[in-house]
Every structure is written in C-alpha cells, then in structure tokens.
Design a protein around this motif. Structure first.
Motif, PDB file in Angstrom:
ATOM      1  N   LEU A   1       3.623   9.633 -16.105  1.00  0.00           N
ATOM      2  CA  LEU A   1       2.382  10.359 -15.841  1.00  0.00           C
ATOM      3  C   LEU A   1       1.215   9.708 -16.574  1.00  0.00           C
ATOM      4  N   GLU A   2       1.421   9.295 -17.816  1.00  0.00           N
ATOM      5  CA  GLU A   2       0.356   8.644 -18.576  1.00  0.00           C
ATOM      6  C   GLU A   2       0.016   7.273 -18.007  1.00  0.00           C
ATOM      7  N   SER A   3       1.034   6.535 -17.569  1.00  0.00           N
ATOM      8  CA  SER A   3       0.774   5.207 -17.005  1.00  0.00           C
ATOM      9  C   SER A   3       0.099   5.309 -15.642  1.00  0.00           C
ATOM     10  N   GLY A   4       0.259   6.437 -14.979  1.00  0.00           N
ATOM     11  CA  GLY A   4      -0.345   6.619 -13.670  1.00  0.00           C
ATOM     12  C   GLY A   4      -1.794   7.051 -13.708  1.00  0.00           C
ATOM     13  N   GLY A   5      -2.369   7.165 -14.894  1.00  0.00           N
ATOM     14  CA  GLY A   5      -3.754   7.619 -15.023  1.00  0.00           C
ATOM     15  C   GLY A   5      -4.739   6.759 -14.256  1.00  0.00           C
ATOM     16  N   ARG A   6      -4.616   5.437 -14.435  1.00  0.00           N
ATOM     17  CA  ARG A   6      -5.513   4.523 -13.715  1.00  0.00           C
ATOM     18  C   ARG A   6      -5.271   4.587 -12.217  1.00  0.00           C
ATOM     19  N   LEU A   7      -3.999   4.711 -11.836  1.00  0.00           N
ATOM     20  CA  LEU A   7      -3.679   4.797 -10.410  1.00  0.00           C
ATOM     21  C   LEU A   7      -4.275   6.056  -9.792  1.00  0.00           C
ATOM     22  N   LEU A   8      -4.185   7.166 -10.511  1.00  0.00           N
ATOM     23  CA  LEU A   8      -4.726   8.419  -9.976  1.00  0.00           C
ATOM     24  C   LEU A   8      -6.241   8.353  -9.864  1.00  0.00           C
TER      25      LEU A   8
ATOM     26  N   ASP B   1       1.912   9.679  -5.251  1.00  0.00           N
ATOM     27  CA  ASP B   1       2.549  10.957  -4.908  1.00  0.00           C
ATOM     28  C   ASP B   1       3.450  11.441  -6.036  1.00  0.00           C
ATOM     29  N   ASP B   2       4.255  10.531  -6.571  1.00  0.00           N
ATOM     30  CA  ASP B   2       5.159  10.896  -7.663  1.00  0.00           C
ATOM     31  C   ASP B   2       4.376  11.385  -8.884  1.00  0.00           C
ATOM     32  N   CYS B   3       3.317  10.667  -9.222  1.00  0.00           N
ATOM     33  CA  CYS B   3       2.493  11.063 -10.374  1.00  0.00           C
ATOM     34  C   CYS B   3       1.820  12.409 -10.135  1.00  0.00           C
ATOM     35  N   LYS B   4       1.347  12.627  -8.920  1.00  0.00           N
ATOM     36  CA  LYS B   4       0.694  13.908  -8.616  1.00  0.00           C
ATOM     37  C   LYS B   4       1.682  15.070  -8.677  1.00  0.00           C
TER      38      LYS B   4
ATOM     39  N   ILE C   1       0.845  -1.195   0.000  1.00  0.00           N
ATOM     40  CA  ILE C   1       0.000   0.000   0.000  1.00  0.00           C
ATOM     41  C   ILE C   1       0.880   1.245   0.000  1.00  0.00           C
ATOM     42  N   PHE C   2       1.958   1.218   0.784  1.00  0.00           N
ATOM     43  CA  PHE C   2       2.886   2.349   0.795  1.00  0.00           C
ATOM     44  C   PHE C   2       3.465   2.580  -0.601  1.00  0.00           C
ATOM     45  N   ASN C   3       3.903   1.511  -1.269  1.00  0.00           N
ATOM     46  CA  ASN C   3       4.469   1.659  -2.611  1.00  0.00           C
ATOM     47  C   ASN C   3       3.459   2.253  -3.580  1.00  0.00           C
ATOM     48  N   TYR C   4       2.205   1.833  -3.458  1.00  0.00           N
ATOM     49  CA  TYR C   4       1.134   2.394  -4.291  1.00  0.00           C
ATOM     50  C   TYR C   4       0.988   3.893  -4.030  1.00  0.00           C
TER      51      TYR C   4
END
Length: 152
Positions: free
Chosen positions: A105-112, A81-84, A73-76
């Motif tokens: 940033l593009e790969s982090g879309g689903r994560l965000l 945080d990095d993407c934001k 969960i921390f890694n997620y």
C-alpha cells in the motif's frame, strides 16, 4: 454503495470478510484479463451476498490490440486495483493488514497518484468527452477514405 467509514458508526461497517471477498473478486477479474482501473467506494455495492463491483467504464482488458504495451498498461491497472482494495480495507480495518500488504500500500502511493491524475486530467478531459471521440471517429473516417482513394 459502500458507506464512508467516517459517516456511519463502527457497528454498521461491513465485516472484514466483505473486504477479503472484494480482494478475491479483484484477483479473479485480473486472472480473467480484466482490470477495473477505477475501484473506489462509489463503485462497490454492498449486497447481502457480499461486494458487487460496478462501473467498468474505465476498465481495461489484457487481450486485444497493442500486444506488450496493452499488457503493461493492464499490469499497471491491476496493481492499482490491488492497492485500492487494500486502501478500502485499511480505511475500515487498519489493523487487519499484514506487513507485506502495508508495504504494498505504501509503495503504491505514487501509482495511485498517477492513476488519479490520469483519471481526472486525461480520461475525463479527452477520452470520456464525446467531442473528442467524435473527432477521432471523423479523423479515422478521413483516413479510411484517403486510403480508398489511393487504391483507385
């Protein structure tokens, strides 16, 4: 707080070094085992010494109970945080991102999107509300008293 890039003229935007320093701060936090998990403009203060990150209400620590699950969960949250931080930088200086940063940033879309869902639908509704916290406390107290009764 960090002003919106749309609300203020370009001359009043923080310098690019401000966002680079913000990313350094987030990296240092992650190295010390803390993820903010709610990085956004409202939680970044502009000071004469650089950025100041506030509101660690949804913050997450890598150490503590839970072991491997907690670290995942921390890694997620650290990745979010990095993407934001990249997203904030891209809002003010879109040409400053490298190709790798743009891909991240593009790969982090689903994560965000998932992080936003968790914050709005889960955290605010269940965890932040005092009624739920009180229910959990009462339930845990009941569990403890039942355990004590079994021992006797």
């Amino acid at each position: 707080t960090l002003p919106s890039e749309r609300e203020v003229p370009r001359e009043q935007h923080p310098e690019l070094s401000f966002f680079q320093r913000l990313r350094q701060i987030m990296t240092a936090l992650h190295e010390h085992g803390v993820a903010h998990a709610d990085l956004r403009r409202r939680n970044v203060l502009v000071t004469n010494r650089g950025p100041c990150v506030i509101d660690f209400g949804t913050g997450w620590s890598r150490n503590g109970w839970g072991g491997g699950v907690r670290r995942r969960i921390f890694n997620y949250f650290a990745h979010v945080d990095d993407c934001k931080a990249l997203k904030l930088q891209a809002a003010y200086y879109p040409d400053s991102l490298t190709l790798e940063e743009r891909e991240k940033l593009e790969s982090g879309g689903r994560l965000l999107r998932f992080a936003r869902f968790m914050r709005k639908r889960v955290y605010r509704r269940y965890i932040k509300q005092k009624t739920w916290r009180n229910r959990v406390k009462r339930w845990r107290r009941g569990q403890l008293t039942r355990r004590r009764q079994r021992r006797i």
